[in-house]
Design an enzyme around this catalytic site. Sequence first.
Site, mmCIF file in Angstrom:
data_model
loop_
_atom_site.group_PDB
_atom_site.id
_atom_site.type_symbol
_atom_site.label_atom_id
_atom_site.label_comp_id
_atom_site.label_asym_id
_atom_site.label_seq_id
_atom_site.Cartn_x
_atom_site.Cartn_y
_atom_site.Cartn_z
ATOM 1 N N GLY A 194 4.073 -2.404 5.427
ATOM 2 C CA GLY A 194 3.481 -3.331 6.358
ATOM 3 C C GLY A 194 2.183 -3.923 5.711
ATOM 4 N N GLN A 226 -6.396 -7.503 5.345
ATOM 5 C CA GLN A 226 -6.110 -6.995 3.944
ATOM 6 C C GLN A 226 -5.926 -7.911 2.796
ATOM 7 O OE1 GLN A 226 -2.775 -4.173 5.321
ATOM 8 N NE2 GLN A 226 -3.560 -3.160 3.470
ATOM 9 N N CYS A 248 -1.771 3.523 1.560
ATOM 10 C CA CYS A 248 -2.488 2.082 2.093
ATOM 11 C C CYS A 248 -2.488 1.026 0.966
ATOM 12 C CB CYS A 248 -3.668 2.333 2.798
ATOM 13 S SG CYS A 248 -4.303 0.787 3.456
ATOM 14 N N LEU A 249 -1.828 -0.059 1.146
ATOM 15 C CA LEU A 249 -1.975 -1.042 -0.231
ATOM 16 C C LEU A 249 -3.320 -1.277 -0.442
ATOM 17 C CD1 LEU A 249 0.901 -3.291 1.012
ATOM 18 C CD2 LEU A 249 0.954 -1.512 -0.728
ATOM 19 N N HIS A 263 -0.503 2.009 11.665
ATOM 20 C CA HIS A 263 -1.324 2.045 10.680
ATOM 21 C C HIS A 263 -1.814 0.509 10.526
ATOM 22 C CE1 HIS A 263 -2.311 2.655 6.228
ATOM 23 N NE2 HIS A 263 -2.179 1.504 6.354
ATOM 24 N N GLU A 264 -1.063 -0.521 10.751
ATOM 25 C CA GLU A 264 -1.385 -1.891 10.700
ATOM 26 C C GLU A 264 -2.404 -2.350 11.667
ATOM 27 O OE1 GLU A 264 -0.971 -2.944 7.570
ATOM 28 O OE2 GLU A 264 0.469 -1.591 7.041
ATOM 29 N N HIS A 320 -5.969 -1.741 11.055
ATOM 30 C CA HIS A 320 -6.351 -2.415 10.251
ATOM 31 C C HIS A 320 -7.224 -3.554 11.169
ATOM 32 C CE1 HIS A 320 -5.849 -1.171 6.156
ATOM 33 N NE2 HIS A 320 -4.649 -1.127 6.504
#
Length: 165
Positions: free
Chosen positions: A44, A49, A92-93, A134-135, A138
């Site tokens: 995701g 991000q 997490c990226l 999670h997304e 953000h």
Amino acid sequence: MTVRPILRWPDPVLSRVCAPVGDRDITGLVGDLFETMYAAPGRGLAAPQVGEALRVFVMDATWKDGDMSPVACIDPEILWMSDDTVPMDEGCLSIPGVAATIQRPSRIRLRWRGLDGAVHEADLDGAEARVALHEYDHLDGKVTFDRLEPEARAALEADYAAVPS
């Protein structure tokens, strides 16, 4: 489509509550999000991000297992969350090199608009629910660190500080 640089925590864009997309044309942004997510490789990726403070994220919870199921969620809303929760390690990226054990609802109902303008609604569970939650965090300016107790957060931030950039 372009692979964009992924912002790393503590970039201030990652702490911002994102603006609704509304009627903006974000076809290029969505394409870039998918391209960047798959290249990372992640399950995701949210617009903040990559430096865009807009309420949109992409996800594909199954592609690493062989079946692709890409979804672009524009102006998503969580309509319902189950009372039962499940702990799981999440990466997490934007916080590479560390994972946090996060307790999240096991099931949710999500409503979003697709690129075609159609409104979608789905009950998600397992990896799909976790990725969407999670997304969605953000979009509200939250990262995994924000879901931790202060002691666990401090330890994980120290681990992250030790990760080469």
